[in-house]
Motif scaffolding. Structure first.
Motif, PDB file in Angstrom:
ATOM      1  N   ILE A  65      -9.270   8.112 -15.515  1.00 45.30           N
ATOM      2  CA  ILE A  65     -10.044   7.408 -16.543  1.00 45.30           C
ATOM      3  C   ILE A  65     -11.047   8.320 -17.238  1.00 45.30           C
ATOM      4  O   ILE A  65     -11.659   7.934 -18.218  1.00 45.30           O
ATOM      5  N   SER A  66     -11.215   9.518 -16.688  1.00 44.61           N
ATOM      6  CA  SER A  66     -12.114  10.479 -17.346  1.00 44.61           C
ATOM      7  C   SER A  66     -11.672  11.893 -16.978  1.00 44.61           C
ATOM      8  O   SER A  66     -10.814  12.087 -16.129  1.00 44.61           O
ATOM      9  N   ASP A  96     -12.083  13.808 -13.074  1.00 45.45           N
ATOM     10  CA  ASP A  96     -11.195  13.468 -11.963  1.00 45.45           C
ATOM     11  C   ASP A  96     -11.438  12.082 -11.397  1.00 45.45           C
ATOM     12  O   ASP A  96     -11.098  11.806 -10.257  1.00 45.45           O
ATOM     13  N   ASP A  97     -12.059  11.195 -12.177  1.00 43.58           N
ATOM     14  CA  ASP A  97     -12.207   9.807 -11.751  1.00 43.58           C
ATOM     15  C   ASP A  97     -10.890   9.084 -12.014  1.00 43.58           C
ATOM     16  O   ASP A  97     -10.311   9.204 -13.090  1.00 43.58           O
ATOM     17  N   ASN A  98     -10.425   8.334 -11.016  1.00 40.77           N
ATOM     18  CA  ASN A  98      -9.168   7.599 -11.131  1.00 40.77           C
ATOM     19  C   ASN A  98      -9.404   6.122 -10.907  1.00 40.77           C
ATOM     20  O   ASN A  98     -10.315   5.732 -10.176  1.00 40.77           O
ATOM     21  N   ILE A  99      -8.567   5.316 -11.508  1.00 39.13           N
ATOM     22  CA  ILE A  99      -8.574   3.882 -11.264  1.00 39.13           C
ATOM     23  C   ILE A  99      -7.241   3.525 -10.609  1.00 39.13           C
ATOM     24  O   ILE A  99      -6.191   4.026 -11.010  1.00 39.13           O
ATOM     25  N   SER A 100      -7.303   2.697  -9.575  1.00 34.43           N
ATOM     26  CA  SER A 100      -6.088   2.293  -8.876  1.00 34.43           C
ATOM     27  C   SER A 100      -5.379   1.205  -9.661  1.00 34.43           C
ATOM     28  O   SER A 100      -5.976   0.207 -10.048  1.00 34.43           O
ATOM     29  N   LEU A 101      -4.095   1.407  -9.901  1.00 30.88           N
ATOM     30  CA  LEU A 101      -3.286   0.419 -10.604  1.00 30.88           C
ATOM     31  C   LEU A 101      -2.499  -0.450  -9.629  1.00 30.88           C
ATOM     32  O   LEU A 101      -1.952  -1.473 -10.017  1.00 30.88           O
ATOM     33  N   GLY A 102      -2.452  -0.032  -8.384  1.00 32.13           N
ATOM     34  CA  GLY A 102      -1.737  -0.805  -7.380  1.00 32.13           C
ATOM     35  C   GLY A 102      -1.397   0.027  -6.165  1.00 32.13           C
ATOM     36  O   GLY A 102      -1.563   1.251  -6.158  1.00 32.13           O
ATOM     37  N   GLU A 103      -0.960  -0.664  -5.123  1.00 34.95           N
ATOM     38  CA  GLU A 103      -0.570  -0.020  -3.871  1.00 34.95           C
ATOM     39  C   GLU A 103       0.702  -0.678  -3.366  1.00 34.95           C
ATOM     40  O   GLU A 103       0.942  -1.858  -3.627  1.00 34.95           O
ATOM     41  N   ALA A 104       1.501   0.082  -2.628  1.00 35.30           N
ATOM     42  CA  ALA A 104       2.718  -0.459  -2.023  1.00 35.30           C
ATOM     43  C   ALA A 104       2.787  -0.003  -0.573  1.00 35.30           C
ATOM     44  O   ALA A 104       2.587   1.182  -0.274  1.00 35.30           O
ATOM     45  N   TYR A 105       3.036  -0.933   0.318  1.00 35.10           N
ATOM     46  CA  TYR A 105       3.175  -0.670   1.747  1.00 35.10           C
ATOM     47  C   TYR A 105       4.600  -0.997   2.143  1.00 35.10           C
ATOM     48  O   TYR A 105       5.136  -2.032   1.740  1.00 35.10           O
ATOM     49  N   VAL A 106       5.212  -0.130   2.951  1.00 38.18           N
ATOM     50  CA  VAL A 106       6.566  -0.381   3.441  1.00 38.18           C
ATOM     51  C   VAL A 106       6.534  -0.367   4.962  1.00 38.18           C
ATOM     52  O   VAL A 106       6.072   0.606   5.578  1.00 38.18           O
ATOM     53  N   TYR A 107       6.978  -1.467   5.557  1.00 42.43           N
ATOM     54  CA  TYR A 107       7.069  -1.608   7.015  1.00 42.43           C
ATOM     55  C   TYR A 107       8.527  -1.823   7.388  1.00 42.43           C
ATOM     56  O   TYR A 107       9.284  -2.441   6.632  1.00 42.43           O
ATOM     57  N   GLU A 108       8.912  -1.347   8.558  1.00 39.06           N
ATOM     58  CA  GLU A 108      10.214  -1.664   9.127  1.00 39.06           C
ATOM     59  C   GLU A 108       9.952  -2.439  10.406  1.00 39.06           C
ATOM     60  O   GLU A 108       9.375  -1.901  11.356  1.00 39.06           O
ATOM     61  N   ILE A 109      10.341  -3.724  10.394  1.00 37.18           N
ATOM     62  CA  ILE A 109      10.017  -4.614  11.503  1.00 37.18           C
ATOM     63  C   ILE A 109      11.285  -5.103  12.191  1.00 37.18           C
ATOM     64  O   ILE A 109      12.345  -5.193  11.566  1.00 37.18           O
ATOM     65  N   PRO A 110      11.194  -5.426  13.489  1.00 37.46           N
ATOM     66  CA  PRO A 110      12.337  -6.056  14.147  1.00 37.46           C
ATOM     67  C   PRO A 110      12.471  -7.489  13.636  1.00 37.46           C
ATOM     68  O   PRO A 110      11.490  -8.240  13.609  1.00 37.46           O
ATOM     69  N   CYS A 111      13.660  -7.850  13.177  1.00 30.80           N
ATOM     70  CA  CYS A 111      13.847  -9.183  12.612  1.00 30.80           C
ATOM     71  C   CYS A 111      15.339  -9.493  12.576  1.00 30.80           C
ATOM     72  O   CYS A 111      16.103  -8.760  11.940  1.00 30.80           O
ATOM     73  N   ILE A 112      15.739 -10.549  13.237  1.00 28.57           N
ATOM     74  CA  ILE A 112      17.132 -10.981  13.160  1.00 28.57           C
ATOM     75  C   ILE A 112      17.391 -11.431  11.721  1.00 28.57           C
ATOM     76  O   ILE A 112      16.613 -12.198  11.155  1.00 28.57           O
ATOM     77  N   HIS A 113      18.451 -10.926  11.132  1.00 27.25           N
ATOM     78  CA  HIS A 113      18.703 -11.132   9.703  1.00 27.25           C
ATOM     79  C   HIS A 113      18.693 -12.600   9.299  1.00 27.25           C
ATOM     80  O   HIS A 113      18.150 -12.955   8.250  1.00 27.25           O
ATOM     81  N   LYS A 114      19.264 -13.473  10.125  1.00 23.48           N
ATOM     82  CA  LYS A 114      19.317 -14.887   9.746  1.00 23.48           C
ATOM     83  C   LYS A 114      17.940 -15.549   9.792  1.00 23.48           C
ATOM     84  O   LYS A 114      17.766 -16.632   9.251  1.00 23.48           O
ATOM     85  N   HIS A 115      16.945 -14.901  10.379  1.00 29.83           N
ATOM     86  CA  HIS A 115      15.592 -15.454  10.415  1.00 29.83           C
ATOM     87  C   HIS A 115      14.813 -15.199   9.120  1.00 29.83           C
ATOM     88  O   HIS A 115      13.746 -15.788   8.925  1.00 29.83           O
ATOM     89  N   ILE A 116      15.316 -14.315   8.267  1.00 30.31           N
ATOM     90  CA  ILE A 116      14.603 -14.013   7.021  1.00 30.31           C
ATOM     91  C   ILE A 116      14.446 -15.270   6.174  1.00 30.31           C
ATOM     92  O   ILE A 116      13.391 -15.523   5.598  1.00 30.31           O
TER      93      ILE A 116
END
Length: 130
Positions: A42-43, A46-66
């Motif tokens: 933004i200037s 070196d000042d920055n503004i956050s436009l968003g964040e993304a988190y990726v998890y891999e969890i144990p989950c039986i497919h039919k439970h989704i």
């Protein structure tokens, strides 16, 4: 929330099943695969503004439970999102994709108007697995 437990068939009485052991919840922080932050300068200082964040998890989950996790019309998912953060804010976008054997990849995307932080995301994801 989901719980991993041992059940025993018990045909006497009102309850046909009896819980013999409840296992402790798995550590969600160890399931985090990546966290990405999209920012924009933004200037020239070196000042920055956050436009968003993304988190990726891999969890144990039986497919039919989704489908159960999401619920009809997203009802269960919305409940879990509101239960994870009670103040008025934009809710994150959530994507759950099955992969491998009894695993799911959960992507939680926060836009710039969402007030969630790392703890809120982890609390939410912990409600999706045993």
């Amino acid at each position: 929330s989901f719980y991993l437990m041992d059940l025993e068939w018990h045909p006497q009485g009102r309850n046909l099943w009896r819980v013999t052991k409840v296992y402790p919840k798995l550590d969600t922080s160890g399931m985090l695969i990546s966290k990405s932050v999209v920012s924009c300068p933004i200037s020239e200082n070196d000042d920055n503004i956050s436009l968003g964040e993304a988190y990726v998890y891999e969890i144990p989950c039986i497919h039919k439970h989704i489908g159960v996790i999401i619920g009809k019309g997203g009802k269960n998912m919305k409940y879990q999102l509101y239960a994870s953060y009670t103040l008025e804010t934009d809710l994150p976008e959530v994507d759950i994709s099955p992969f491998g054997i009894d695993m799911a990849r959960v992507t939680v995307t926060l836009d710039s108007q969402c007030l969630w932080n790392d703890d809120h995301v982890e609390n939410f994801v912990s409600r999706l697995h045993a």
